[in-house]
Each structure stands twice: as structure tokens, then as C-alpha cells.
Design an enzyme around this catalytic site. Structure first.
Site, PDB file in Angstrom:
ATOM      1  N   ASP A 257      -0.637  -1.313  30.669  1.00  0.00           N
ATOM      2  CA  ASP A 257      -1.370  -0.293  29.943  1.00  0.00           C
ATOM      3  C   ASP A 257      -1.091   1.034  30.644  1.00  0.00           C
ATOM      4  O   ASP A 257      -0.491   1.090  31.725  1.00  0.00           O
ATOM      5  CB  ASP A 257      -2.876  -0.635  29.892  1.00  0.00           C
ATOM      6  CG  ASP A 257      -3.547   0.026  28.701  1.00  0.00           C
ATOM      7  OD1 ASP A 257      -4.566  -0.486  28.214  1.00  0.00           O
ATOM      8  OD2 ASP A 257      -3.043   1.068  28.236  1.00  0.00           O
TER       9      ASP A 257
HETATM   10  C1  GLC Z   1      -4.323   3.364  26.070  1.00  0.00           C
HETATM   11  C2  GLC Z   1      -4.893   2.039  25.591  1.00  0.00           C
HETATM   12  C3  GLC Z   1      -3.873   1.111  25.020  1.00  0.00           C
HETATM   13  C4  GLC Z   1      -2.775   1.912  24.342  1.00  0.00           C
HETATM   14  C5  GLC Z   1      -2.047   2.693  25.413  1.00  0.00           C
HETATM   15  C6  GLC Z   1      -0.960   3.609  24.806  1.00  0.00           C
HETATM   16  O1  GLC Z   1      -4.888   3.714  27.295  1.00  0.00           O
HETATM   17  O2  GLC Z   1      -5.653   1.299  26.552  1.00  0.00           O
HETATM   18  O3  GLC Z   1      -4.549   0.245  24.112  1.00  0.00           O
HETATM   19  O4  GLC Z   1      -1.877   1.049  23.666  1.00  0.00           O
HETATM   20  O5  GLC Z   1      -2.918   3.464  26.221  1.00  0.00           O
HETATM   21  O6  GLC Z   1      -1.545   4.598  24.039  1.00  0.00           O
END
Ligand code: GLC
Length: 707
Positions: A257
Site C-alpha cells: 500500500d
Molecule cells: C491508499 C489506499 C489504497 C489505494 C492506494 C493507492 O492509501 O490505502 O487502497 O489503492 O493508496 O491509491
């Protein structure tokens, strides 16, 4: 793959690390950290994928840099959060779950993938399949609700939809099952907070949807930000390597993440980026989203002997394989010029939005709206808020292409005067209550458009209270005090605890965030063009003090019994939800009869035929949902009071009788044993069928599993 081995062999260590780094473009901001010089990074092969870029012109330009101006010339992956639509926004996942319709879930993912792929996207960070049982948590809105069986069906359907007939197809995108795992159980519903679950609950509740996604061929998995019992998911070898890659046989790519790898230092399990990067790589994280850890940490980790070259190569191989499966080496320039949403996609959005609307209460017969109405007041901060209808994570969705509640009703009721007045805003300013009351006094009926703004749920959208934000209650009660018919519409990313509204309004509907077609879909239901079919994918609490609340509770040694003190209950609030899982009224009324389960005695390899008749006792055609639960009253481990094993929907004309049936494999009665492998124990099981998880409404029959 010969091509992959050749490419891998030609990469320097720095270029290998580049393939494991995903940098952020600036079209959306979905995480912390500063924007780097993306073009410079691409030219120097310091990144192998990009998130938050879309639009074929921008994507092609960045792709050309990678292919023609970087030494390895390896094409980029382009990732985006296409969660519930791309340009055409569908209802948020929590709302869509309420259709209990895997075909629909697949269709909207298919349509979203086609729009996103046309815009140059090759990878979506979806489906989000976290089971959510604590609506204080903001990401409840992104989840398929409280039930692991629903989450599993949702995971498989969305994976099929996004990935289509194959990743090479122009209209397909690689799907990412997220957030692995247990993220919905954050402490006190507080975003990013620690998760502490028994291994049993992990296996019974939070892992099944990921197993289903892997079985459906999901291309990627994203670990959650959180720690589970002190082990951050971004470094969780037992779950990422042991359970996901070994036991589930997942060979795809694991994408961290956003910035989650450097955050291992904040978790307190890594002293610096080298240690954090080594922990993540050893756990099997192939791509560092945010790109700031691996880029600096992995070469240091190699120098310090924290990782081996073969581990680096294993991750690079998986990333190159994904690019190969997407056909990027042969056709790197995916996407079309200026794609325009198809009318069919808008029609699908309206159809799904209608199906997601849930009629919670209908105390007096105010719906469908009477044709003779000539003056309606639309009161509340969500009445003409087209942007808010899109909900969180709306990718390329545009407010100017979204239909507000006001616009939808004006279109549907051309001969009716509809006055609209916000009364209050979402933050608590209450300047306009007097004007709103004037508007309501002059109308035959008021429709309250209440709820949350789209930024009040989603990521970092946890709330400690589940009432209406700001001064909306004061506005609503003032309108109710006028004494004319009042209908409540709740726009929100979670259940809201509003007993005072449910007790007083003539009808209340949960409209969630319905997306681009919100206003038209709401009008379709209010006017009776569409008979509501939405059912709750989670238990709706009376008070925030009840959460986490869900139907699959274990019985305890003193099961809750209303009015009896020494049972599992509260002194001040009933232990039951305001509305049970599966609740949703219709303009029709349905009765279930004649539950049949055969044979009564079965062996492990057999199946149980379950059937029940459904009668539409009203004169109005409508659609009923019928839920199949099982109960194992005596087992080596206490089993939940109900476990969901199937849902059937049936459309019936007024007065018509029909029936629904299941072939329930006996194997579905197994549960994770002490080794967390499926264990089927002989004995008596109850088969329970009803229109919701409300125990009082269930028909039950018993069968016996014999050795
Ligand atoms: C965010 C979210 C995740 C998302 C990623 C990219 O922090 O936790 O669900 O896909 O970053 O945007």
C-alpha cells in the site's frame, strides 16, 4: 519465459530495483509524500510502474519515455483506484453489495475496466474485499459488508469482471485484491489502528475472500497498512508467504500500500529503509508503492546482506511476468483517444443504483409518491449535491456528469413544483433553517436529503459517532414538527444511528453514494417506476455503542434473550440491530412457506436440496431476496448462530407464488478445524431460510450428516 529471463539477465541491480518501484503521478493524490521528477525517474529506469496517471495522451507520453528513452526499454504498468467505476461512477461497493447479485458485480467491473483501459490504465487497485463489521471505520463504504461468504462472491465476481477473458484484452485490467488482511477490524474503528484477531477469526472471517480472489485468478494482492497482532502486514511472512503464496498457490504480484514499506519504521519493526525494504521483500512484496523505500533501501540491504540477489530476481520476475500477461511488451500503448462513456454504461449505472437503494422504513403509505402531488420540498444539504453522489474513490468521475437528487426528481415529476433548500451545510452551519422551513410549510410533502459528504467516509474517514454530521438533526426535527408527510433519504458511506428519524418519518431509504446516476435512480424508486429491492449487506446498529455488530455472533454461554438480565445483552439498548443484515422493504410483501430439505440424512460427499416457496401477497409486482443460512448447534468449536451460504432473488407478479432452491454441498458445512483446514463433523445441522438474518423470521429444518 525465455523473454523474461533474457530481460532479467540484462538488467543492472539498480534497474531491477526500478522494476519494483511504483511512483505517483499527480492527477490524483492518494497518499503522503512529495512528488518526485517522474519523467527523470522513468528515463533513468528508476521506476517500473506509475499510479494515478490516466488519459491516453499522458499515459502514452510516459510510456514512450520508458520504451524509447530508458536503457532497458521495459514498458510501465499504470495503476489506478478504479473501485466503483472510472468515468461512469457506479454505486459504492457497500451499496452494490446490497444487490446480492454476482452477475451485476461482474458487469460493473467489466464496464469500469473497459473505460479505464481505454484511458491507458492497466492495473486497478480493486476489488477491496475487507469484511467490515464496525461502521465507525471509514472504509466500510468500500467494503462488501459484514459477511465472508458475500465478500468471497464479491471478490470472485469483481476479479472476473476486471480481468475479463484475459489480461491481454484491450478492455481488461489486472485486478488487485486488497487489503490483505483483517483491515476491517481496526481497533475501535479507528483508521490504520492495530488489528488484534484470533487466528480463528482470521480464517473464518477475513481470509476467505482472498482465497476466492486467488481462485478466480486475481493478478495482484495488496497488503493492508495495519499490523495484525504486532506484525505489520507489509512484513508478515506467515500470511503473505505461508498462507497466500504457499497454501493458496498465489503466483501473482504483491503491491504494497502507499508508503507502507517505509512505514515499517513507524510501526517500530525496522530501524531504517534498508531493514524495512528487506522485511518487505522477504515477505514477498514485489512492488513498493510510493517508490521511496526500495529505491534507496534495497541496494543497502544487499550490501548489508539482509537480502540475497535471488530474492530480488524472484520479485522482478513476477513483475515482468505481469507485464507479459498484460501484453505490454507487444502492445505497450494501450488505450484510445478521448474515450466517451457509452450510453449502455450509464444505463447499467442507473439499473445498479436503483437496485442498491434500500427501503429501511415505510411506516405510512407515502410511497410510491402519489401522481397528484403538485408541490414537494426537497430539504437538506444533499438535495442538489451532485459531487457528493460520487462517493469516495471516484477515479475520473465528474460532478457535472452526475445527477443530483433534485435533478432526478425534476426530470421524473415535470408537473410537480419541487422547491429545494439546503437548510444547513454538512459542517454545521445552520443559517438557512428558517428558509428551509418556509419551503417545507408550503409543500404537500417534504423529502429530507440528509447524510454524509463523500469525504466523511473512505480512507481516513473514521467517525466515533454515527449520527448526522453538523446540525442536520435540528433541521430534520423542525421539518418533522410541521406535521406533514416526510420521507428521509440517507446519503452515506455507513449505517447511521438515527432512531429518532426512523420513529417519526413516514419512510426512510438508504441511498448510500449511488454514483453518476444517483438522482434518476432515486426518482425511479420514489415514483414507483422501480420497486425497491436493496437489502442491507451489514447489520445496522441502533447506537454506536453496539459496534462491532454482526449476525454471525457465537452463542456465548448465556445467549441474548430480550428482557432477561443474565444474558448477553445491555441494560440500556436492545442487543439486536436497528435493522438486521438482509433487511430491505419493498412496495410488495412476500411470505415464505414450505421449507424442504432432502435428504434428511446425508454423507459428506453429498448435497442437500433446499427449497422454499415464495408468495407475493401484494398486488404489486416485485422482487424478493431469500437467504440461506446454516447453524451447527453442536461442534468441537462453538459455531456462529447463523452462517450465510446462499442468496436467491425471485421476481413475482402481484399474487404470484414461486419457489427458490439450492443444492447445498455438505462440504459447505465444514469449518476451519484446529489446524484451520476444513473440518466436517458428523451430527445435526439446522438449515435456516429467511428474508433477512432476523432470527424471528427464519424457517428452519434439520438434517443429519452421517459418517
Ligand atoms: C491508499 C489506499 C489504497 C489505494 C492506494 C493507492 O492509501 O490505502 O487502497 O489503492 O493508496 O491509491
Amino acid at each position: 519465459m525465455e523473454r523474461i529471463e533474457r530481460l532479467l539477465g540484462a538488467l543492472t541491480v539498480t534497474e531491477k530495483i526500478g522494476q519494483l518501484s511504483m511512483a505517483a503521478a499527480a492527477r490524483a493524490v492518494t497518499g503522503p509524500g512529495s512528488q518526485r521528477d517522474l519523467e527523470k525517474d522513468i528515463r533513468s529506469a528508476a521506476v517500473g510502474s506509475v499510479l494515478n496517471a490516466w488519459g491516453s495522451a499522458e499515459v502514452r507520453a510516459l510510456q514512450r519515455l520508458a520504451i524509447e528513452h530508458s536503457r532497458p526499454g521495459i514498458p510501465l504498468l499504470f495503476g489506478l483506484d478504479v473501485i466503483h467505476g472510472h468515468r461512469t461512477v457506479f454505486p459504492v461497493p457497500l451499496a452494490e453489495a446490497g444487490l446480492f447479485d454476482p452477475d451485476s458485480w461482474e458487469q460493473t467491473a467489466r464496464a469500469a475496466a473497459a473505460e479505464a483501459a481505454a484511458d491507458g490504465v492497466s492495473l486497478t487497485f480493486a476489488p477491496m474485499v475487507d469484511v467490515a463489521r464496525d461502521p465507525r471505520w471509514g472504509r466500510t463504504v468500500e467494503s462488501p459488508g459484514e459477511d465472508p461468504w458475500v465478500a468471497s462472491e464479491f471478490a470472485a465476481a469483481k476479479t472476473r469482471g476486471f480481468q475479463g477473458a484475459g489480461l491481454r484484452a484491450d478492455s481488461s485490467v489486472a485486478a488487485t485484491a486488497k487489503h490483505f488482511c483483517g483491515y476491517g477490524a481496526v481497533t475501535a474503528g479507528r483508521e490504520y489502528a492495530s488489528v488484534d484477531l484470533s487466528e480463528r477469526t482470521l480464517h473464518e472471517v477475513h481470509l476467505p475472500a482472498f482465497a476466492a480472489a486467488v481462485a478466480a485468478g486475481v493478478a495482484a494482492v495488496m497488503p493492508a497498512f495495519i499490523d495484525v497482532g504486532g506484525v505489520p502486514m507489509s512484513a508478515n511472512v506467515p500470511l503473505l508467504q505461508g498462507w497466500l503464496r504457499v497454501r493458496q498457490g498465489f503466483h501473482g504480484v504483491v503491491i504494497s500500500d502507499y508508503n507502507a514499506i517505509p512505514e515499517l519504521c513507524a510501526h517500530g519493526v525496522a530501524a531504517d529503509l534498508a531493514e524495512a525494504s528487506a522485511l518487505a521483500l522477504r515477505a514477498g512484496i514485489d512492488i513498493d508503492m510510493g517508490g521511496s523505500a526500495y529505491r534507496t533501501g534495497l541496494s543497502q540491504a544487499l550490501d548489508r546482506g539482509l537480502i540475497e540477489h535471488w530474492q530480488l530476481d524472484a520479485s522482478v520476475r513476477r513483475v515482468l511476468m505481469l507485464k507479459e500477461m498484460l501484453g505490454l511488451f507487444d502492445r505497450p500503448y494501450r488505450g484510445q483517444e478521448a474515450p466517451v462513456p457509452a450510453a449502455a454504461t450509464r444505463a447499467l449505472a442507473r439499473q445498479v443504483a436503483r437496485g442498491a437503494i434500500t427501503l429501511l422504513t415505510h411506516r405510512r403509505p407515502v410511497l410510491p409518491l402519489a401522481a397528484h402531488l403538485r408541490r414537494i420540498a426537497l430539504i437538506g444539504p444533499l438535495a442538489s449535491a451532485a459531487q457528493e453522489m460520487l462517493g469516495p474513490w471516484h477515479a475520473d468521475g465528474r460532478a457535472e456528469e452526475a445527477i443530483s437528487i433534485l435533478a432526478g426528481l425534476q426530470t421524473a415529476l415535470p408537473r410537480c413544483r419541487i422547491d429545494s433548500s439546503a437548510g444547513v451545510d454538512l459542517t454545521g452551519q445552520r443559517r438557512g433553517i428558517a428558509a428551509a422551513l418556509e419551503c417545507a410549510r408550503a409543500a404537500e410533502l417534504s423529502i429530507l436529503c440528509l447524510g454524509e459528504g463523500s469525504a466523511m467516509s473512505g480512507e481516513a474517514g473514521s467517525r466515533a459517532e454515527l449520527g448526522l454530521p453538523g446540525e442536520q438533526r435540528a433541521l430534520a426535527e423542525a421539518v418533522l414538527d410541521i406535521g406533514r408527510p416526510v420521507i428521509g433519504l440517507l446519503t452515506s458511506g455507513r449505517p447511521l444511528t438515527l432512531p429518532w428519524l426512523f420513529e417519526r418519518a413516514d419512510a426512510v431509504l438508504a441511498t448510500w453514494f449511488l454514483g453518476s446516476e444517483a438522482g434518476d435512480a432515486i426518482a425511479d424508486v420514489l415514483t414507483g417506476t422501480f420497486n425497491p429491492t436493496g437489502k442491507l449487506p451489514l447489520s445496522w446498529p441502533r447506537q454506536v455503542g453496539q459496534v462491532p455488530i454482526f449476525f454471525a455472533q457465537r452463542p456465548t454461554g448465556r445467549p441474548a434473550r430480550a428482557g432477561e438480565r443474565l444474558t448477553s445483552s445491555y441494560l440500556d439498548v436492545p442487543a439486536t440491530p436497528q435493522f438486521p443484515f438482509g433487511h430491505g422493504l419493498s412496495y410488495s410483501s412476500f411470505a415464505l412457506r414450505d421449507l424442504r430439505c432432502t435428504p434428511r440424512s446425508v454423507k459428506a460427499a453429498a448435497a442437500i436440496e433446499v427449497s422454499v416457496s415464495v408468495h407475493n401477497e401484494s398486488a404489486t409486482a416485485g422482487e424478493a431476496s431469500v437467504f440461506l443460512f446454516v447453524r451447527d448447534p453442536l461442534a468441537s468449536i462453538a459455531r456462529p448462530l447463523l452462517e450465510l451460504k446462499g442468496v436467491r432473488r425471485i421476481a413475482l407478479a402481484g399474487g404470484e407464488r414461486g419457489s427458490v432452491a439450492w443444492q447445498l454441498p455438505v462440504a459447505a458445512l465444514a469449518f476451519p478445524g484446529v489446524d484451520f483446514e476444513p473440518l466436517l463433523e458428523p451430527g445435526v445441522f439446522e438449515i435456516c431460510v429467511g428474508q433477512s438474518a432476523d432470527a424471528d423470521g427464519l424457517l428452519r429444518c434439520s438434517i443429519e450428516v452421517v459418517p
